[in-house]
Motif scaffolding. Structure first.
Motif, mmCIF file in Angstrom:
data_model
loop_
_atom_site.group_PDB
_atom_site.id
_atom_site.type_symbol
_atom_site.label_atom_id
_atom_site.label_comp_id
_atom_site.label_asym_id
_atom_site.label_seq_id
_atom_site.Cartn_x
_atom_site.Cartn_y
_atom_site.Cartn_z
ATOM 1 N N TYR A 273 2.634 -24.263 -3.027
ATOM 2 C CA TYR A 273 3.314 -24.912 -4.147
ATOM 3 C C TYR A 273 3.139 -24.124 -5.443
ATOM 4 O O TYR A 273 4.083 -23.963 -6.220
ATOM 5 C CB TYR A 273 2.807 -26.352 -4.337
ATOM 6 C CG TYR A 273 3.525 -27.067 -5.445
ATOM 7 C CD1 TYR A 273 4.722 -27.729 -5.192
ATOM 8 C CD2 TYR A 273 3.045 -27.050 -6.748
ATOM 9 C CE1 TYR A 273 5.420 -28.364 -6.206
ATOM 10 C CE2 TYR A 273 3.733 -27.675 -7.766
ATOM 11 C CZ TYR A 273 4.910 -28.333 -7.495
ATOM 12 O OH TYR A 273 5.598 -28.942 -8.513
ATOM 13 N N GLY B 122 6.748 -23.626 -5.691
ATOM 14 C CA GLY B 122 7.176 -24.929 -6.188
ATOM 15 C C GLY B 122 7.547 -25.910 -5.098
ATOM 16 O O GLY B 122 6.949 -25.927 -4.020
ATOM 17 N N ALA B 123 8.586 -26.705 -5.369
ATOM 18 C CA ALA B 123 8.915 -27.864 -4.535
ATOM 19 C C ALA B 123 9.171 -27.520 -3.075
ATOM 20 O O ALA B 123 8.964 -28.353 -2.188
ATOM 21 C CB ALA B 123 10.129 -28.580 -5.116
ATOM 22 N N HIS C 24 6.002 -33.450 -12.680
ATOM 23 C CA HIS C 24 6.545 -33.338 -11.314
ATOM 24 C C HIS C 24 7.638 -34.379 -11.047
ATOM 25 O O HIS C 24 7.733 -34.934 -9.946
ATOM 26 C CB HIS C 24 5.420 -33.494 -10.281
ATOM 27 C CG HIS C 24 4.326 -32.481 -10.431
ATOM 28 N ND1 HIS C 24 4.529 -31.129 -10.271
ATOM 29 C CD2 HIS C 24 3.011 -32.628 -10.742
ATOM 30 C CE1 HIS C 24 3.390 -30.482 -10.457
ATOM 31 N NE2 HIS C 24 2.464 -31.368 -10.753
ATOM 32 N N GLN D 52 10.698 -34.055 -10.507
ATOM 33 C CA GLN D 52 11.642 -33.680 -9.453
ATOM 34 C C GLN D 52 11.148 -34.119 -8.080
ATOM 35 O O GLN D 52 11.932 -34.227 -7.133
ATOM 36 C CB GLN D 52 11.901 -32.157 -9.483
ATOM 37 C CG GLN D 52 10.773 -31.285 -8.927
ATOM 38 C CD GLN D 52 9.650 -31.032 -9.915
ATOM 39 O OE1 GLN D 52 9.491 -31.734 -10.907
ATOM 40 N NE2 GLN D 52 8.846 -30.009 -9.644
ATOM 41 N N LYS E 198 8.581 -22.780 -14.475
ATOM 42 C CA LYS E 198 9.992 -23.138 -14.646
ATOM 43 C C LYS E 198 10.264 -24.626 -14.496
ATOM 44 O O LYS E 198 11.218 -25.137 -15.078
ATOM 45 C CB LYS E 198 10.844 -22.382 -13.612
ATOM 46 C CG LYS E 198 10.806 -20.870 -13.748
ATOM 47 C CD LYS E 198 11.481 -20.221 -12.535
ATOM 48 C CE LYS E 198 11.347 -18.709 -12.572
ATOM 49 N NZ LYS E 198 11.857 -18.087 -11.335
ATOM 50 N N ASP E 199 9.457 -25.321 -13.680
ATOM 51 C CA ASP E 199 9.788 -26.712 -13.367
ATOM 52 C C ASP E 199 9.146 -27.718 -14.311
ATOM 53 O O ASP E 199 9.101 -28.909 -14.016
ATOM 54 C CB ASP E 199 9.446 -27.044 -11.907
ATOM 55 C CG ASP E 199 8.042 -26.601 -11.518
ATOM 56 O OD1 ASP E 199 7.172 -26.549 -12.385
ATOM 57 O OD2 ASP E 199 7.825 -26.307 -10.324
ATOM 58 N N LYS E 200 8.626 -27.277 -15.451
ATOM 59 C CA LYS E 200 8.101 -28.195 -16.460
ATOM 60 C C LYS E 200 9.189 -28.538 -17.474
ATOM 61 O O LYS E 200 10.220 -27.860 -17.571
ATOM 62 C CB LYS E 200 6.895 -27.576 -17.180
ATOM 63 C CG LYS E 200 5.708 -27.290 -16.275
ATOM 64 C CD LYS E 200 5.171 -28.526 -15.603
ATOM 65 C CE LYS E 200 4.059 -28.199 -14.628
ATOM 66 N NZ LYS E 200 3.654 -29.362 -13.826
ATOM 67 N N GLU E 201 8.936 -29.601 -18.249
ATOM 68 C CA GLU E 201 9.840 -29.991 -19.328
ATOM 69 C C GLU E 201 9.558 -29.069 -20.515
ATOM 70 O O GLU E 201 8.887 -29.464 -21.480
ATOM 71 C CB GLU E 201 9.604 -31.455 -19.697
ATOM 72 C CG GLU E 201 9.925 -32.425 -18.581
ATOM 73 C CD GLU E 201 11.423 -32.643 -18.448
ATOM 74 O OE1 GLU E 201 12.027 -33.212 -19.359
ATOM 75 O OE2 GLU E 201 11.995 -32.232 -17.415
ATOM 76 N N ARG F 32 6.960 -18.837 -9.790
ATOM 77 C CA ARG F 32 7.364 -20.021 -10.551
ATOM 78 C C ARG F 32 7.328 -19.807 -12.061
ATOM 79 O O ARG F 32 7.843 -20.639 -12.815
ATOM 80 C CB ARG F 32 6.430 -21.196 -10.243
ATOM 81 C CG ARG F 32 6.703 -21.913 -8.951
ATOM 82 C CD ARG F 32 5.632 -22.958 -8.698
ATOM 83 N NE ARG F 32 5.680 -24.066 -9.624
ATOM 84 C CZ ARG F 32 4.624 -24.771 -10.008
ATOM 85 N NH1 ARG F 32 3.419 -24.456 -9.559
ATOM 86 N NH2 ARG F 32 4.754 -25.777 -10.841
#
Length: 434
Positions: A17, A21-22, A170, A172, A348-351, A374
């Protein structure tokens, strides 16, 4: 395989992860159950404490482990991710898992890896359970990796469940409302197993009370039992006066975890300790005092308002989501300094825009990235930073940014490295320690 070859196998052959990531997140417990079954279900032979939460679960897990160690219990501790070395994830009384065990474990389960294709995290969870059983720990503190309900650690039936708080992270994977995120965290609540809540919000409290009622699990809210009546940041410790609500009896504690966000975690830990005492654990006041005072020393926790140098003040902090950065901004406000230098990298997957909007405008920024897929490219982070009113330069790696910041910083300045566990983990501060 050698130990290094084993690590290469774990990091490159298995979905991880932290790197991708996801795509590495498995949405059921099937693989973990299969791995544990092949190992003769070690998780069923352990006495465990299960710790979940958006923020604070790592600190809380380490504090609990430190107190249990101080009381003389042989204590396993499973946490993730690691900062520098894979073996940080699995410890007994602060000592990392043996390299030889990592090698032999991976060799043993390789045929099963081929057939079920587990993730990196699923393998490490099974490894931790197997190691703790082999080493005959008295108690194991198990930190949830992500969420709760579908997290690989959720194959245990603990003596006690602890949920520190609920915040935005998280989304998503866990849901786009606080209620949905809370429901995922509440998934660790088991039938008849008492649960401690560190903090609740008006919209999340019903989620926990309803789940606890369905499972006949006694629920305790730490803030119903204690409050912080006073605190002081001393040179090397955070000094906290905790009052018991029922009679206002006050006790002073000191901890080497110096971030003010630890005030909330200490209350959670005290409620967990009280419940463990009721369950038959011998945890006398001197052990509680000693455990909290020497958390870093006894467990090896780093990266939480981690002061590396005093002049200029150099601090590492793994805060990376909205709530964590908000708490970090509050810490910056109460910390004496002249100019502020912030080295930051995000994934990348953070706000990203929300996180950047919480940071102080009056600072020099060094936008960078960790060396993982990521990571948000530093140029893009600098652009988003500029849009949020943050001024600075961008650097392709953490240590180039750190060298520049330390070169420019005056004695009374503050240099902060933050934004990601991976950014903090890559920071080479050996040459700056005083």
């Amino acid at each position: 395989m050698t130990y290094q070859q084993t690590l290469d196998y774990l990091f490159t052959k298995l979905p991880m992860y932290s790197r991708i990531g996801a795509a590495a997140f498995k949405e059921d417990l099937t693989n973990t159950i299969a791995l544990c079954k092949a190992l003769n279900n070690p998780q069923d032979k352990l006495r465990c404490i299960h710790v979940a939460g958006t923020n604070g679960k790592g600190s809380t897990s380490h504090m609990l482990a430190a107190v249990l160690q101080a009381a003389g219990y042989k204590t396993g501790l499973y946490t993730s991710p690691h900062l520098k070395d894979f073996r940080e994830r699995i410890r007994i009384d602060g000592e990392w898992i043996k390299e030889s065990f990592v090698v032999s474990f991976v060799e043993k389960i390789k045929p099963l890896v081929v057939s079920i294709e587990p993730s990196f995290f699923e393998i490490t969870v099974a490894m931790a359970f197997d190691y703790f059983v082999q080493e005959q720990v008295d108690i194991a503190v198990i930190e949830v990796g992500l969420g709760g309900r579908l997290d690989s650690t959720n194959v245990i039936t603990p003596l006690l469940s602890v949920i520190t708080n609920i915040g935005w992270d998280h989304m998503q994977l866990l849901g786009n409302t606080l209620e949905k995120i809370a429901a995922e965290k509440a998934g660790i609540i088991k039938k008849g197993v008492p649960v401690i809540l560190g903090e609740v919000l008006p919209q999340t409290k019903p989620v926990f009370t309803e789940k606890a009622a369905r499972e006949a699990a006694e629920l305790t809210l730490a803030t119903d039992e204690w409050y912080v009546s006073d605190w002081h940041q001393l040179p090397s410790v955070l000094q906290v006066t905790v009052a018991r609500k029922k009679d206002d009896e006050r006790t002073v504690y000191e901890t080497d975890l110096q971030g003010i966000y630890q005030l909330k975690n200490i209350l959670t830990v005290l409620s967990a300790i009280k419940k463990l005492q009721q369950l038959g654990f011998t945890l006398p006041s001197p052990a509680i005092q000693k455990g909290l005072r020497y958390v870093k020393h006894s467990t090896g926790l780093h990266g939480r308002w981690d002061i590396i140098r005093r002049s200029p003040l150099l601090v590492l902090d793994v805060a990376h989501n909205e709530d964590g950065i908000r708490q970090l901004a509050e810490q910056l406000e109460i910390t004496d300094h002249e100019d502020l230098h912030i080295i930051i990298g995000l994934v990348k997957d953070k706000e990203v825009s929300k996180v950047l909007s919480l940071l102080p405008k009056q600072a020099m920024y060094y936008f960078t990235k960790a060396q993982i897929p990521r990571a948000l490219p530093e140029e893009q982070l600098a652009q988003e930073g500029a849009a949020a009113g943050l001024q600075g330069q961008h650097f392709s790696d953490v240590n180039t940014a750190l060298q520049k910041a330390m070169m420019l910083a005056k004695k009374q300045d503050l240099v902060l490295v933050c934004g990601s566990v991976f950014v903090v983990g890559e920071a080479d501060t050996a040459g700056y320690v005083t």
